[in-house]
Design an enzyme around this catalytic site. Structure first.
Site, PDB file in Angstrom:
ATOM      1  N   SER A 150       6.767   1.225  -6.367  1.00  0.00           N
ATOM      2  CA  SER A 150       6.856   0.745  -5.248  1.00  0.00           C
ATOM      3  C   SER A 150       7.884   0.447  -4.799  1.00  0.00           C
ATOM      4  CB  SER A 150       5.713  -0.907  -5.248  1.00  0.00           C
ATOM      5  OG  SER A 150       6.091  -1.035  -4.662  1.00  0.00           O
ATOM      6  N   TYR A 173       1.575  -7.721  -8.602  1.00  0.00           N
ATOM      7  CA  TYR A 173       1.709  -6.461  -8.355  1.00  0.00           C
ATOM      8  C   TYR A 173       2.972  -6.040  -8.253  1.00  0.00           C
ATOM      9  CZ  TYR A 173       1.673  -2.884  -4.750  1.00  0.00           C
ATOM     10  OH  TYR A 173       1.968  -0.951  -4.366  1.00  0.00           O
TER      11      TYR A 173
HETATM   12  P1  NDP Z   1      -5.755   2.492  -1.325  1.00  0.00           P
HETATM   13  O1  NDP Z   1      -5.939   0.904  -1.047  1.00  0.00           O
HETATM   14  O2  NDP Z   1      -5.489   3.142   0.126  1.00  0.00           O
HETATM   15  O3  NDP Z   1      -6.418   3.282  -2.117  1.00  0.00           O
HETATM   16  C1  NDP Z   1      -6.663   3.104  -3.688  1.00  0.00           C
HETATM   17  C2  NDP Z   1      -7.093   3.682  -4.319  1.00  0.00           C
HETATM   18  O4  NDP Z   1      -7.306   3.760  -5.408  1.00  0.00           O
HETATM   19  C3  NDP Z   1      -8.686   3.741  -3.716  1.00  0.00           C
HETATM   20  O5  NDP Z   1      -9.040   4.852  -3.730  1.00  0.00           O
HETATM   21  C4  NDP Z   1      -9.376   3.275  -5.131  1.00  0.00           C
HETATM   22  O6  NDP Z   1     -11.005   3.170  -4.425  1.00  0.00           O
HETATM   23  C5  NDP Z   1      -8.625   3.130  -6.214  1.00  0.00           C
HETATM   24  N1  NDP Z   1      -8.999   2.348  -7.135  1.00  0.00           N
HETATM   25  C6  NDP Z   1      -9.102   0.597  -6.463  1.00  0.00           C
HETATM   26  N2  NDP Z   1      -9.041   0.215  -8.263  1.00  0.00           N
HETATM   27  C7  NDP Z   1      -9.676   1.243  -8.866  1.00  0.00           C
HETATM   28  C8  NDP Z   1     -10.409   0.800 -10.066  1.00  0.00           C
HETATM   29  N3  NDP Z   1     -10.510  -0.405 -10.701  1.00  0.00           N
HETATM   30  N4  NDP Z   1     -10.879   1.972 -10.948  1.00  0.00           N
HETATM   31  C9  NDP Z   1     -10.459   3.301 -10.068  1.00  0.00           C
HETATM   32  N5  NDP Z   1     -10.342   3.689  -8.700  1.00  0.00           N
HETATM   33  C10 NDP Z   1      -9.151   1.825  -8.396  1.00  0.00           C
HETATM   34  O7  NDP Z   1      -4.037   2.118  -1.768  1.00  0.00           O
HETATM   35  P2  NDP Z   1      -3.349   2.681  -1.414  1.00  0.00           P
HETATM   36  O8  NDP Z   1      -3.118   4.786  -1.048  1.00  0.00           O
HETATM   37  O9  NDP Z   1      -1.968   2.456  -0.432  1.00  0.00           O
HETATM   38  O10 NDP Z   1      -2.379   3.408  -2.712  1.00  0.00           O
HETATM   39  C11 NDP Z   1      -1.866   3.582  -4.015  1.00  0.00           C
HETATM   40  C12 NDP Z   1      -1.090   3.497  -4.586  1.00  0.00           C
HETATM   41  O11 NDP Z   1       0.021   4.075  -3.515  1.00  0.00           O
HETATM   42  C13 NDP Z   1      -0.711   2.804  -5.487  1.00  0.00           C
HETATM   43  O12 NDP Z   1      -0.520   2.756  -6.385  1.00  0.00           O
HETATM   44  C14 NDP Z   1      -0.155   1.751  -4.216  1.00  0.00           C
HETATM   45  O13 NDP Z   1      -0.124   0.471  -5.239  1.00  0.00           O
HETATM   46  C15 NDP Z   1       1.406   2.375  -3.970  1.00  0.00           C
HETATM   47  N6  NDP Z   1       1.718   1.943  -3.109  1.00  0.00           N
HETATM   48  C16 NDP Z   1       1.222   2.335  -2.024  1.00  0.00           C
HETATM   49  C17 NDP Z   1       2.051   1.732  -0.761  1.00  0.00           C
HETATM   50  C18 NDP Z   1       1.784   1.741   1.027  1.00  0.00           C
HETATM   51  O14 NDP Z   1       2.638   1.390   2.162  1.00  0.00           O
HETATM   52  N7  NDP Z   1       0.483   2.621   0.954  1.00  0.00           N
HETATM   53  C19 NDP Z   1       3.570   1.261  -0.641  1.00  0.00           C
HETATM   54  C20 NDP Z   1       3.959   1.353  -2.114  1.00  0.00           C
HETATM   55  C21 NDP Z   1       3.426   2.124  -3.390  1.00  0.00           C
HETATM   56  P3  NDP Z   1     -12.450   2.362  -3.755  1.00  0.00           P
HETATM   57  O15 NDP Z   1     -11.636   3.372  -2.991  1.00  0.00           O
HETATM   58  O16 NDP Z   1     -13.283   3.133  -4.287  1.00  0.00           O
HETATM   59  O17 NDP Z   1     -11.595   1.525  -3.676  1.00  0.00           O
END
Ligand code: NDP
Length: 254
Positions: free
Chosen positions: A159, A172
């Site tokens: 990020s 984070y």
């Molecule tokens: P979301 O919150 O939309 O999705 C996160 C995903 O991670 C979900 O599928 C969630 O599952 C899963 N997850 C969370 N906790 C767990 C756990 N304990 N075990 C297994 N799975 C888990 O986030 P994004 O798609 O936005 O983010 C994806 C990645 O991109 C992350 O690493 C985030 O830090 C990074 N990122 C995102 C940005 C953005 O602007 N969106 C910018 C910079 C980085 P469930 O649906 O079941 O909760």
């Protein structure tokens, strides 16, 4: 290696990921779901890992309805999974699929948006567990399956706040700095040893649940969608990046 601009606009061939087996964490929602669909569409057999099985089943249905390679659903909660669980996953992958060609560490949690002075210890522990420790443990455990690939690609998700610290991003931001560091250490250790490479991807501002949680007042219509940032993901997971190791790649200009 392609330039930053070329990576953002990378155009994958239709069969880029044919015969590749790729595990994606957090594959049920947001960027992970888009990555699972994009990888399957490019020919990969995708292992859909995540904690909410109903969401994974929806992605499974979308992929099979499109006539693509049947995915595998892998229920796993990165908060509670142990090293034994990851070891068992590795044994199952090798037994049933023979190897692993790609590992996308996408799942992550945001934690609190609050000053470090006020940050709760239990939230800190959860964020570091999901965003850092689980990813280290899973990578270490799955390495034997990745080493069976001719071109194993591990991609961690970073990020912008993991590159320059920013107030109120708490655990984070610290967890994403740790991810960037882990990529550099692992990449240097693997360089020249075999066929496994390790890189980081920074999605940039992308319209997902996490982004909405971080910026509730923002209009998501002004952001890139998860589908729009997939070229860089496909580049890193496919053979066109086989000479790329230890890099931190931006998936969009922002
Ligand atoms: P979301 O919150 O939309 O999705 C996160 C995903 O991670 C979900 O599928 C969630 O599952 C899963 N997850 C969370 N906790 C767990 C756990 N304990 N075990 C297994 N799975 C888990 O986030 P994004 O798609 O936005 O983010 C994806 C990645 O991109 C992350 O690493 C985030 O830090 C990074 N990122 C995102 C940005 C953005 O602007 N969106 C910018 C910079 C980085 P469930 O649906 O079941 O909760």
């Amino acid at each position: 290696m392609l330039s930053a601009e070329q990576i953002i606009h990378y155009q994958p061939s239709a069969d880029l990921l044919n015969n590749r087996i790729i595990l994606i964490t957090g594959a049920g929602d947001g960027i992970g779901k888009a990555a699972a669909l994009a990888c399957a569409s490019a020919g990969a057999k995708v292992i859909l890992a995540g904690r909410t099985v109903t969401k994974l089943e929806l992605v499974y249905d979308l992929i099979t309805a499109a006539g693509q390679q049947e995915p595998v659903i892998c229920p796993i909660d990165l908060e509670g999974a142990t090293v034994d669980d990851y070891d068992e996953l590795c044994v199952n992958i090798i037994d049933q699929l023979g190897r692993l060609d790609g590992l996308l560490h996408n799942a992550g949690i945001l934690g609190q948006r609050t000053p470090l002075n006020n940050y709760r210890q239990d939230v800190w522990d959860r964020v570091m567990q999901v965003n850092v420790t689980a990813q280290f443990q899973m990578t270490q455990a799955l390495m034997p399956a990745l080493e069976k690939s001719d071109d194993g690609s591990i991609v961690f998700t970073s990020s912008s706040v993991g590159q320059v610290g920013r107030a109120f991003w708490g655990a984070y931001a610290v967890s994403k700095f740790a991810v960037e560091g882990m990529v550099q250490v692992w990449a240097e250790e693997l360089q020249g040893l075999g066929s496994v490479r390790v890189n980081a991807i920074n999605p940039g501002a992308t319209a997902t649940n996490m982004r909405a949680q971080a910026f509730p007042a923002e209009n998501p219509g002004e952001l890139k969608t998860a589908e729009q940032i997939m070229p860089a993901y496909l580049y890193l997971l496919g053979a066109d990046s086989s000479d790329v190791n230890g890099q931190s790649i931006k998936a969009q200009a922002r």
